[in-house]
Design a protein around this motif. Structure first.
Motif, PDB file in Angstrom:
ATOM      1  N   TRP A   6       4.316   2.694  -1.595  1.00  0.00           N
ATOM      2  CA  TRP A   6       3.675   3.525  -0.705  1.00  0.00           C
ATOM      3  C   TRP A   6       2.051   3.105  -0.641  1.00  0.00           C
ATOM      4  CZ3 TRP A   6       5.434   5.424  -5.316  1.00  0.00           C
ATOM      5  CH2 TRP A   6       4.557   5.566  -6.369  1.00  0.00           C
ATOM      6  N   ALA A  34       6.892  12.348  10.318  1.00  0.00           N
ATOM      7  CA  ALA A  34       7.742  11.755   9.433  1.00  0.00           C
ATOM      8  C   ALA A  34       7.635  12.849   8.145  1.00  0.00           C
ATOM      9  CB  ALA A  34       6.902  10.658   8.619  1.00  0.00           C
ATOM     10  N   ILE A  35       6.420  14.024   8.244  1.00  0.00           N
ATOM     11  CA  ILE A  35       6.434  14.737   7.517  1.00  0.00           C
ATOM     12  C   ILE A  35       6.870  16.115   7.946  1.00  0.00           C
ATOM     13  CG2 ILE A  35       4.213  13.974   6.351  1.00  0.00           C
ATOM     14  CD1 ILE A  35       2.583  15.984   7.347  1.00  0.00           C
ATOM     15  N   GLU A  57       6.995   9.027   2.703  1.00  0.00           N
ATOM     16  CA  GLU A  57       8.216   9.118   3.551  1.00  0.00           C
ATOM     17  C   GLU A  57       8.763   7.725   3.890  1.00  0.00           C
ATOM     18  OE1 GLU A  57      10.053  12.052   3.688  1.00  0.00           O
ATOM     19  OE2 GLU A  57       8.621  13.393   3.330  1.00  0.00           O
ATOM     20  N   ILE A  62       9.802  11.719  -1.083  1.00  0.00           N
ATOM     21  CA  ILE A  62       9.604  12.971  -0.292  1.00  0.00           C
ATOM     22  C   ILE A  62       8.147  13.625  -0.386  1.00  0.00           C
ATOM     23  CG2 ILE A  62      10.040  15.335   0.031  1.00  0.00           C
ATOM     24  CD1 ILE A  62      13.020  14.405  -0.877  1.00  0.00           C
ATOM     25  N   SER A  63       7.298  13.680   0.656  1.00  0.00           N
ATOM     26  CA  SER A  63       5.961  14.044   0.444  1.00  0.00           C
ATOM     27  C   SER A  63       5.927  15.558   0.368  1.00  0.00           C
ATOM     28  CB  SER A  63       5.354  13.675   1.723  1.00  0.00           C
ATOM     29  OG  SER A  63       5.735  14.421   2.950  1.00  0.00           O
ATOM     30  N   ARG A  65       5.326  17.459   2.697  1.00  0.00           N
ATOM     31  CA  ARG A  65       5.854  17.938   3.968  1.00  0.00           C
ATOM     32  C   ARG A  65       4.906  19.039   4.633  1.00  0.00           C
ATOM     33  NH1 ARG A  65      12.273  16.726   3.590  1.00  0.00           N
ATOM     34  NH2 ARG A  65      12.155  14.371   3.682  1.00  0.00           N
TER      35      ARG A  65
END
Length: 160
Positions: A6, A34-35, A57, A62-63, A65
């Motif tokens: 990342w 993306a989030i 992402e 997985i963030s 979000r």
């Protein structure tokens, strides 16, 4: 040791900046999507968490979000000390900021690669006194302990 995926992804976007006026930077809008926050259609909404989440992402992590920087305080696992690639959550009047640690400067300030730092993606120094937490993705092995890179070594991609 090379950068986490990342962080390597984030370095690709250094220099990306907001477009003033009615036009908006497509990359920033893509990070919102993306989030899962594609309803945000501008690059003026504070986007540091969109940048961090978009980079995570993009490499399959997985963030949080969420559009709030402090959402990362409950994401992943806590670290006691900063490590290259960790997510750093900072406090500030009226909110927070979130970015990736790349090292420290000669005065001990953290060097953070983040979005919406002066309306662009860049590496900037931040005082450690502003740190609310250091986080690491749950499903990724923890980084080895050790000192942060200092000065110019922290600014370029670290490989060993």
């Amino acid at each position: 040791m090379s950068d986490p995926a990342w962080l390597a992804e984030a370095r690709k976007y250094i220099g990306t900046r907001e477009i003033k006026g009615a036009t908006h930077e497509p990359k920033i809008l893509a990070w919102w999507k993306a989030i899962r926050r594609g309803g945000i259609k501008d690059d003026e909404t504070p986007w540091c968490a969109a940048f961090v989440g978009g980079m995570l992402e993009a490499v399959g992590v997985i963030s949080s979000r969420f559009e709030g920087a402090q959402s990362y305080l409950s994401w992943g696992v806590p670290l006691q000390e900063p490590a290259v690639g960790c997510i750093v959550v900072l406090g500030r009047a009226g909110g927070g900021h979130v970015a990736f640690c790349v090292g420290q400067d000669n005065w001990g300030n953290l060097l953070l690669l983040g979005g919406n730092q002066g309306d662009e993606v860049n590496i900037s120094a931040f005082a450690r006194g502003r740190v609310l937490g250091y986080r690491w993705p749950t499903a990724v092995p923890l980084p080895p302990p050790g000192p942060l890179l200092v000065g110019q070594a922290a600014l370029s991609r670290s490989e060993a």
